[in-house]
Design a protein around this motif. Structure first.
Motif, PDB file in Angstrom:
ATOM      1  N   CYS A  29     -10.701   6.566  54.322  1.00 27.75           N
ATOM      2  CA  CYS A  29     -10.180   5.769  53.197  1.00 27.75           C
ATOM      3  C   CYS A  29     -11.242   4.802  52.673  1.00 27.75           C
ATOM      4  O   CYS A  29     -11.384   4.609  51.458  1.00 27.75           O
ATOM      5  CB  CYS A  29      -8.935   5.005  53.630  1.00 27.75           C
ATOM      6  SG  CYS A  29      -7.472   6.030  53.867  1.00 27.75           S
ATOM      7  N   LEU A  31     -14.555   5.153  52.838  1.00 28.54           N
ATOM      8  CA  LEU A  31     -15.576   5.900  52.101  1.00 28.54           C
ATOM      9  C   LEU A  31     -15.041   6.404  50.765  1.00 28.54           C
ATOM     10  O   LEU A  31     -15.712   6.291  49.735  1.00 28.54           O
ATOM     11  CB  LEU A  31     -16.064   7.084  52.942  1.00 28.54           C
ATOM     12  CG  LEU A  31     -16.906   6.753  54.178  1.00 28.54           C
ATOM     13  CD1 LEU A  31     -17.169   8.010  54.984  1.00 28.54           C
ATOM     14  CD2 LEU A  31     -18.218   6.094  53.775  1.00 28.54           C
ATOM     15  N   PHE A  32     -13.840   6.959  50.799  1.00 32.12           N
ATOM     16  CA  PHE A  32     -13.257   7.546  49.594  1.00 32.12           C
ATOM     17  C   PHE A  32     -13.017   6.498  48.515  1.00 32.12           C
ATOM     18  O   PHE A  32     -13.489   6.627  47.379  1.00 32.12           O
ATOM     19  CB  PHE A  32     -11.949   8.250  49.963  1.00 32.12           C
ATOM     20  CG  PHE A  32     -11.350   9.054  48.849  1.00 32.12           C
ATOM     21  CD1 PHE A  32     -11.824  10.325  48.547  1.00 32.12           C
ATOM     22  CD2 PHE A  32     -10.304   8.551  48.093  1.00 32.12           C
ATOM     23  CE1 PHE A  32     -11.280  11.071  47.523  1.00 32.12           C
ATOM     24  CE2 PHE A  32      -9.745   9.289  47.063  1.00 32.12           C
ATOM     25  CZ  PHE A  32     -10.233  10.558  46.768  1.00 32.12           C
ATOM     26  N   LEU A  33     -12.297   5.440  48.882  1.00 32.67           N
ATOM     27  CA  LEU A  33     -11.989   4.398  47.900  1.00 32.67           C
ATOM     28  C   LEU A  33     -13.235   3.605  47.525  1.00 32.67           C
ATOM     29  O   LEU A  33     -13.427   3.250  46.352  1.00 32.67           O
ATOM     30  CB  LEU A  33     -10.916   3.460  48.458  1.00 32.67           C
ATOM     31  CG  LEU A  33      -9.548   4.104  48.722  1.00 32.67           C
ATOM     32  CD1 LEU A  33      -8.596   3.103  49.336  1.00 32.67           C
ATOM     33  CD2 LEU A  33      -8.973   4.675  47.428  1.00 32.67           C
ATOM     34  N   GLY A  35     -16.304   4.689  47.467  1.00 35.11           N
ATOM     35  CA  GLY A  35     -17.107   5.499  46.560  1.00 35.11           C
ATOM     36  C   GLY A  35     -16.574   5.456  45.142  1.00 35.11           C
ATOM     37  O   GLY A  35     -17.343   5.335  44.175  1.00 35.11           O
ATOM     38  N   PHE A  36     -15.253   5.529  44.999  1.00 34.51           N
ATOM     39  CA  PHE A  36     -14.649   5.489  43.662  1.00 34.51           C
ATOM     40  C   PHE A  36     -14.837   4.118  43.009  1.00 34.51           C
ATOM     41  O   PHE A  36     -15.158   4.023  41.806  1.00 34.51           O
ATOM     42  CB  PHE A  36     -13.165   5.827  43.728  1.00 34.51           C
ATOM     43  CG  PHE A  36     -12.867   7.276  43.499  1.00 34.51           C
ATOM     44  CD1 PHE A  36     -13.110   7.869  42.272  1.00 34.51           C
ATOM     45  CD2 PHE A  36     -12.369   8.064  44.523  1.00 34.51           C
ATOM     46  CE1 PHE A  36     -12.854   9.209  42.056  1.00 34.51           C
ATOM     47  CE2 PHE A  36     -12.107   9.405  44.328  1.00 34.51           C
ATOM     48  CZ  PHE A  36     -12.345   9.988  43.087  1.00 34.51           C
ATOM     49  N   GLY A  39     -18.445   3.675  42.073  1.00 32.11           N
ATOM     50  CA  GLY A  39     -18.737   4.548  40.935  1.00 32.11           C
ATOM     51  C   GLY A  39     -18.193   3.989  39.631  1.00 32.11           C
ATOM     52  O   GLY A  39     -18.852   4.058  38.591  1.00 32.11           O
ATOM     53  N   LEU A 216     -22.854   8.379  46.175  1.00 32.97           N
ATOM     54  CA  LEU A 216     -21.447   8.060  45.955  1.00 32.97           C
ATOM     55  C   LEU A 216     -20.576   9.315  46.029  1.00 32.97           C
ATOM     56  O   LEU A 216     -19.497   9.290  46.628  1.00 32.97           O
ATOM     57  CB  LEU A 216     -21.276   7.379  44.595  1.00 32.97           C
ATOM     58  CG  LEU A 216     -21.919   6.002  44.445  1.00 32.97           C
ATOM     59  CD1 LEU A 216     -21.724   5.470  43.037  1.00 32.97           C
ATOM     60  CD2 LEU A 216     -21.348   5.024  45.459  1.00 32.97           C
ATOM     61  N   LEU A 217     -21.032  10.412  45.442  1.00 37.19           N
ATOM     62  CA  LEU A 217     -20.271  11.656  45.492  1.00 37.19           C
ATOM     63  C   LEU A 217     -20.172  12.174  46.932  1.00 37.19           C
ATOM     64  O   LEU A 217     -19.126  12.701  47.344  1.00 37.19           O
ATOM     65  CB  LEU A 217     -20.922  12.704  44.594  1.00 37.19           C
ATOM     66  CG  LEU A 217     -20.854  12.414  43.085  1.00 37.19           C
ATOM     67  CD1 LEU A 217     -21.624  13.478  42.306  1.00 37.19           C
ATOM     68  CD2 LEU A 217     -19.410  12.357  42.604  1.00 37.19           C
ATOM     69  N   ILE A 220     -17.557  10.059  48.751  1.00 36.00           N
ATOM     70  CA  ILE A 220     -16.202  10.437  48.352  1.00 36.00           C
ATOM     71  C   ILE A 220     -15.780  11.735  49.032  1.00 36.00           C
ATOM     72  O   ILE A 220     -14.666  11.856  49.559  1.00 36.00           O
ATOM     73  CB  ILE A 220     -16.114  10.576  46.816  1.00 36.00           C
ATOM     74  CG1 ILE A 220     -16.264   9.190  46.157  1.00 36.00           C
ATOM     75  CG2 ILE A 220     -14.792  11.218  46.398  1.00 36.00           C
ATOM     76  CD1 ILE A 220     -16.408   9.244  44.647  1.00 36.00           C
ATOM     77  N   GLY A 223     -15.296  11.103  52.748  1.00 35.28           N
ATOM     78  CA  GLY A 223     -14.058  10.363  52.957  1.00 35.28           C
ATOM     79  C   GLY A 223     -12.834  11.255  52.857  1.00 35.28           C
ATOM     80  O   GLY A 223     -11.907  11.159  53.672  1.00 35.28           O
ATOM     81  N   ALA A 224     -12.815  12.148  51.873  1.00 33.89           N
ATOM     82  CA  ALA A 224     -11.684  13.063  51.713  1.00 33.89           C
ATOM     83  C   ALA A 224     -11.551  13.975  52.937  1.00 33.89           C
ATOM     84  O   ALA A 224     -10.445  14.232  53.421  1.00 33.89           O
ATOM     85  CB  ALA A 224     -11.874  13.894  50.447  1.00 33.89           C
TER      86      ALA A 224
END
Length: 253
Positions: A29, A31-33, A35-36, A39, A216-217, A220, A223-224
Motif C-alpha cells: 500500500c 509503494l502503490f499509493l 507512487g501515485f 506521480g 515511480l512506475l 506502483i 506495490g500492486a
C-alpha cells in the motif's frame, strides 16, 4: 492408565505467515499509493493533439510530462508549452536550439545543423521530410537568450518555429512558456520512456536527466504485486490446510 497426546501444532507457522502477509500488504500500500501521489505531484498527463511529433509521438498518444521550470530545458527535450503568439494552444515539440544557438538547414547530407554541427536525427523516420528525415526548407535562425527553437519530428507537416521565422524572435519562444517535459508514453503501451538523443548529448550543455517516472512506475507495480500476494495468503493457506492430513495422536499406556 494415563494417556498423553502429542499433536503437531501449526499455530506458530500460522501466526508468522499472517504477520508476513500483513507486512506485505502494508508495504505494498505504501509503494502503490506513494507512487501515485508522487506521480501526481511531479507529472501531468497529456494527450498529443496532432501528428506533428510522429513517429516519436503518434496523434492521440497519452504521455506523462514532468512539471519543470523552463530553465531546466535542454536541447533534444520534447516539451509541452503554451505561447500566446502561437495561438495560445497547448503544443508538444522538440527543442533543437537554445539561447545563443544558430539553427540552420541544411548541412552535410541535408541534415539540420546547430552552430554548424550537423545532427543525426534517427527519430525522424524516413518519411518525416525526405531521405533520412531531413528538413525540406532551407532556413537559418539565431535563438535569443532565454528562448528555445522548437521543431516537430514530422518536419513535413509540423507548424513550428519555421512557421514563425518572420517574427521578432525568429521563431523562438521564451523558456517561460514551457510547462512540462515529456518523459514517458503510457499509451500505446509499447511507447515506454522517451530517449534523450545522442546527437544533442555531444553539444555543449549536454542533455537533460530523465525524471523519476521509471522508478515511480516500478514502485506502483511492485506495490500492486505485494498487495495481491499478501491478500492471497489467507485463502491459499486455508485451502492448503484443508487438504493436509490430520496428524495421528500417539497414545502411551
Amino acid at each position: 492408565m494415563r494417556m498423553s497426546g502429542t499433536t503437531k501444532k501449526r499455530d506458530g507457522h500460522g501466526r508468522l505467515g499472517s504477520a508476513l502477509s500483513g507486512l506485505a500488504v502494508a508495504v505494498g500500500c505504501l509503494l502503490f499509493l506513494g507512487g501515485f501521489v508522487a506521480g501526481a505531484l511531479l507529472y501531468q498527463p497529456y494527450t498529443v493533439p496532432t501528428g506533428s511529433m510522429a513517429p516519436t509521438l503518434a496523434v492521440g498518444s497519452k504521455v506523462l510530462a514532468q512539471r519543470i521550470d523552463g530553465d531546466e530545458v535542454r536541447r533534444g527535450d520534447i516539451v509541452v508549452f503554451k505561447d500566446p503568439l502561437w495561438g495560445d494552444a497547448t503544443m508538444v515539440k522538440r527543442v533543437v536550439g537554445i539561447g545563443g544557438d544558430t539553427v540552420a538547414c541544411c548541412g552535410t547530407g541535408g541534415r539540420l545543423t546547430v552552430n554548424g554541427t550537423p545532427l543525426d536525427e534517427p527519430y525522424l523516420g524516413t518519411g518525416a521530410g525526405g531521405p533520412g528525415g531531413v528538413v525540406p526548407e532551407e532556413f537559418s535562425a539565431t535563438v535569443p537568450e532565454g528562448s528555445l527553437f522548437l521543431l516537430g519530428d514530422d518536419r513535413t507537416t509540423s507548424l513550428d518555429s519555421r512557421s514563425h521565422l518572420e517574427d521578432t524572435a525568429q521563431g523562438s519562444v521564451p523558456r517561460s512558456t514551457v510547462v512540462a517535459r515529456v518523459d514517458s508514453v503510457v499509451w500505446p503501451l509499447d511507447g515506454g520512456l522517451v530517449d534523450r538523443p545522442a546527437a544533442f548529448a555531444a553539444l555543449p550543455g549536454g542533455v537533460s536527466t530523465p525524471g523519476p517516472v521509471g522508478l515511480l512506475l516500478t514502485a506502483i507495480a511492485a506495490g500492486a504485486f505485494l498487495i495481491l500476494a499478501g491478500a492471497a495468503y489467507g485463502p491459499v493457506a486455508k485451502l492448503l490446510g484443508g487438504r493436509a492430513k490430520p496428524a495421528r495422536e500417539k497414545v502411551k499406556a
